[in-house]
Design a protein around this motif. Structure first.
Motif, short mmCIF file in Angstrom:
data_model
loop_
_atom_site.label_atom_id
_atom_site.label_comp_id
_atom_site.label_asym_id
_atom_site.label_seq_id
_atom_site.Cartn_x
_atom_site.Cartn_y
_atom_site.Cartn_z
N ARG A 110 28.11 88.99 9.27
CA ARG A 110 28.56 90.21 8.57
C ARG A 110 28.45 90.03 7.05
O ARG A 110 28.03 90.93 6.35
CB ARG A 110 30.01 90.54 8.92
N LEU A 135 37.01 98.27 9.94
CA LEU A 135 36.99 97.69 8.60
C LEU A 135 35.81 98.16 7.77
O LEU A 135 35.89 98.21 6.55
CB LEU A 135 36.98 96.16 8.69
N ASP A 136 34.71 98.53 8.42
CA ASP A 136 33.56 99.03 7.70
C ASP A 136 33.86 100.32 6.94
O ASP A 136 33.18 100.67 5.99
CB ASP A 136 32.37 99.26 8.65
N ARG A 157 44.00 89.65 9.36
CA ARG A 157 43.50 90.25 10.60
C ARG A 157 44.37 89.88 11.80
O ARG A 157 44.68 90.70 12.63
CB ARG A 157 42.06 89.81 10.83
N MET A 195 29.41 94.95 18.03
CA MET A 195 30.38 94.86 16.96
C MET A 195 31.76 95.19 17.54
O MET A 195 31.93 96.13 18.28
CB MET A 195 30.02 95.85 15.85
N GLU A 217 36.01 95.27 13.41
CA GLU A 217 34.95 95.28 12.40
C GLU A 217 34.45 96.68 12.12
O GLU A 217 34.17 97.03 10.98
CB GLU A 217 33.78 94.37 12.83
N SER A 218 34.34 97.52 13.16
CA SER A 218 33.87 98.88 12.93
C SER A 218 34.89 99.68 12.12
O SER A 218 34.52 100.51 11.30
CB SER A 218 33.56 99.59 14.26
N ARG A 270 40.02 96.23 2.22
CA ARG A 270 39.31 95.54 3.30
C ARG A 270 39.52 94.03 3.21
O ARG A 270 39.77 93.38 4.22
CB ARG A 270 37.82 95.85 3.26
N ILE A 303 41.19 91.83 6.14
CA ILE A 303 40.45 90.73 6.77
C ILE A 303 41.26 89.44 6.68
O ILE A 303 41.34 88.68 7.64
CB ILE A 303 39.05 90.57 6.13
N GLY A 349 31.37 86.45 11.69
CA GLY A 349 31.84 86.70 10.32
C GLY A 349 30.79 86.34 9.29
O GLY A 349 30.58 87.08 8.32
N ASP A 406 33.33 83.48 16.62
CA ASP A 406 33.88 84.40 15.62
C ASP A 406 33.40 84.04 14.22
O ASP A 406 33.12 84.91 13.41
CB ASP A 406 35.40 84.38 15.66
#
Length: 179
Positions: free
Chosen positions: A175, A8-9, A23, A1, A5-6, A16, A20, A172, A168
């Motif tokens: 996810r 954004l989690d 980004r 990851m 992304e980490s 968020r 995104i 996405g 990518d």
């Protein structure tokens, strides 16, 4: 990851979605902050040591190094899903846009000194230095940053499908499926 992304989690959902959506702009800003530190760090290191008598030369060296760092980070991270140009062509466009951005960056400082006469002996040294910082390091940098972002997206890293765009998109989609 990936790092983004980490991070954004851990961001609340309404924010968020906005992050995104933007980004690329966020990554560009992180690269800009990084190269700002590289530029000023090298400049002060050189002008306080081996190039003490030549601060302009020190700044020139620092700008060149920071611009090279910017190219690598923007190509490999900020705009990695864009492109499609051959590297020499892309690099030439990058440095051309960056060169124009240097001129854009200098316009507010030039106006501060030469149009508004915010320099000694017309004003105090403190007013001159505050005006220089505000016009050159804040306003000029923001204008140049906006120009670079637009120029990089438009000419240097166009939204043509690059080699990594499919990768990518798959990440996405994966996810979204997990969420």
């Amino acid at each position: 990851m990936a790092v983004v992304e980490s991070v954004l989690d851990h961001v609340p959902e309404p924010l968020r979605a906005v992050l995104i959506k933007h980004r690329e702009l966020l990554k560009f800003a992180v690269v800009g902050g990084t190269t700002f530190v590289v530029d000023n760090g090298i400049w002060y290191l050189l002008k306080l040591t081996v190039l003490e008598a030549k601060p302009t030369t020190a700044k020139g060296i620092a700008i060149i190094i920071a611009t090279i760092v910017s190219y690598v980070l923007n190509r490999e991270w900020s705009f990695r899903t864009r492109g499609g140009r051959e590297r020499p062509h892309e690099a030439a466009l990058f440095f051309l846009v960056s060169g124009v951005a240097v001129v854009v960056n200098l316009i507010p400082l030039y106006a501060s000194r030469n149009v508004f006469n915010l320099e000694v002996p017309h004003v105090s040294l403190l007013v001159q230095e505050v005006a220089d910082f505000a016009s050159g390091s804040v306003l000029g940098m923001l204008l140049a940053m906006a120009f670079r972002f637009w120029g990089f997206k438009r000419w240097v890293f166009p939204d043509e499908l690059g080699d990594r765009r499919g990768e990518d998109a798959a990440v996405g989609n994966e996810r979204r499926v997990r969420a």
